[in-house]
Design a protein around this motif. Structure first.
Motif, mmCIF file in Angstrom:
data_model
loop_
_atom_site.group_PDB
_atom_site.id
_atom_site.type_symbol
_atom_site.label_atom_id
_atom_site.label_comp_id
_atom_site.label_asym_id
_atom_site.label_seq_id
_atom_site.Cartn_x
_atom_site.Cartn_y
_atom_site.Cartn_z
ATOM 1 N N PHE A 148 54.996 63.503 67.255
ATOM 2 C CA PHE A 148 54.382 63.025 66.233
ATOM 3 C C PHE A 148 53.961 64.045 65.281
ATOM 4 O O PHE A 148 53.710 63.914 64.115
ATOM 5 N N LEU A 180 49.938 64.387 61.554
ATOM 6 C CA LEU A 180 50.778 63.560 62.632
ATOM 7 C C LEU A 180 51.888 62.982 61.437
ATOM 8 O O LEU A 180 51.803 61.692 61.403
ATOM 9 N N VAL A 220 56.033 59.304 62.279
ATOM 10 C CA VAL A 220 55.986 57.988 62.584
ATOM 11 C C VAL A 220 57.214 57.295 62.967
ATOM 12 O O VAL A 220 58.309 57.577 62.496
ATOM 13 N N LYS A 221 57.167 56.255 63.928
ATOM 14 C CA LYS A 221 58.252 55.710 64.254
ATOM 15 C C LYS A 221 58.739 54.423 63.676
ATOM 16 O O LYS A 221 57.807 53.970 62.597
ATOM 17 N N ARG A 245 45.551 58.376 62.162
ATOM 18 C CA ARG A 245 46.571 57.730 62.724
ATOM 19 C C ARG A 245 46.196 57.891 64.441
ATOM 20 O O ARG A 245 45.830 59.138 64.835
ATOM 21 N N THR A 286 48.541 57.785 67.646
ATOM 22 C CA THR A 286 50.169 57.824 67.634
ATOM 23 C C THR A 286 50.223 57.606 69.080
ATOM 24 O O THR A 286 51.660 56.870 69.214
ATOM 25 N N CYS A 287 49.647 58.162 69.908
ATOM 26 C CA CYS A 287 50.221 58.165 71.231
ATOM 27 C C CYS A 287 49.422 57.909 72.545
ATOM 28 O O CYS A 287 48.404 58.343 72.291
ATOM 29 N N TYR A 304 49.791 51.969 66.130
ATOM 30 C CA TYR A 304 51.525 51.234 66.076
ATOM 31 C C TYR A 304 51.652 50.765 67.509
ATOM 32 O O TYR A 304 52.696 51.322 68.002
ATOM 33 N N THR A 352 53.085 54.275 72.441
ATOM 34 C CA THR A 352 52.166 54.136 71.233
ATOM 35 C C THR A 352 51.076 53.178 71.428
ATOM 36 O O THR A 352 50.359 52.993 70.545
#
Length: 199
Positions: free
Chosen positions: A45, A94, A97-98, A114, A116-117, A152, A168
């Protein structure tokens, strides 16, 4: 395992920031899990992961960002063992993004933060690591000034979903922490948001 034993085990978890002091424990966990998601080292990310990029390059990138204070994660520990983490940071930190096309199509304004993971080490799942990591990330965001936070997560809808698709985060973890669904960005992935007050 009885309910009281589960609660005891969850209560024994602690959350620490990813920094120079915790880097060795983080690195041990990543190395024990083959570099995480095929050698990503949790930089996917931060930067675009091209075909020629190696796990060694990703490790060096992550370590440099840690030393420079340009990456954030809430690491979950049991004693001195890192069990997993939740990565968070600003959109500048980051940017990757997907489902970018759908994400940008519905974008009104960028969030302050964010999430993110997530990652939990092999054989360590089912101990509340993702939940503890997300709670720890939100607490750290509050101490850093708070603001609008986006995640996400993948919605499982009672589907059996491989852990690699849940990198995510699972929807239930975000909803348990007060996030609301903003808009879908893939058949099973959503943008979720909440506001975190400064601590």
């Amino acid at each position: 395992m009885g309910e009281s034993a589960k609660t005891e085990e969850t209560a024994a978890l602690s959350v620490r920031a990813l920094d120079d002091e915790t880097w060795p424990a983080f690195a041990r966990l990543v190395e024990a899990n083959n570099g995480v998601w095929g050698g990503c080292w949790c930089v996917g990310f931060h930067v675009k992961l091209g075909k020629g990029r190696t796990a060694a390059e990703n490790r060096a990138e992550k370590e440099q960002r840690v030393h420079e204070g340009r990456t954030h994660a809430a690491l979950v520990f049991s004693d001195d063992e890192c069990l997993g983490w939740c990565q968070f940071g600003s959109p500048e930190e980051l940017p990757e993004v997907k489902s970018r096309r759908l994400y940008e199509k519905g974008l009104v304004t960028l969030p302050d933060w964010r999430i993110t993971c997530f990652f939990t080490g092999k054989g360590l799942r089912g101990r509340g690591v993702a939940n503890a990591a997300l709670g720890g990330a939100l607490a750290k965001i509050a101490r850093l000034g708070g603001g609008t936070v986006e995640g996400y997560p993948e919605e499982t809808d009672d589907r059996k979903v491989s852990g690699s698709f849940l990198h995510t985060g699972p929807m239930v973890a975000f909803e348990n922490h007060g996030f609301t669904r903003t808009r879908p960005i893939s058949p099973h992935r959503w943008v979720v948001t909440r506001t975190v007050a400064p601590a």
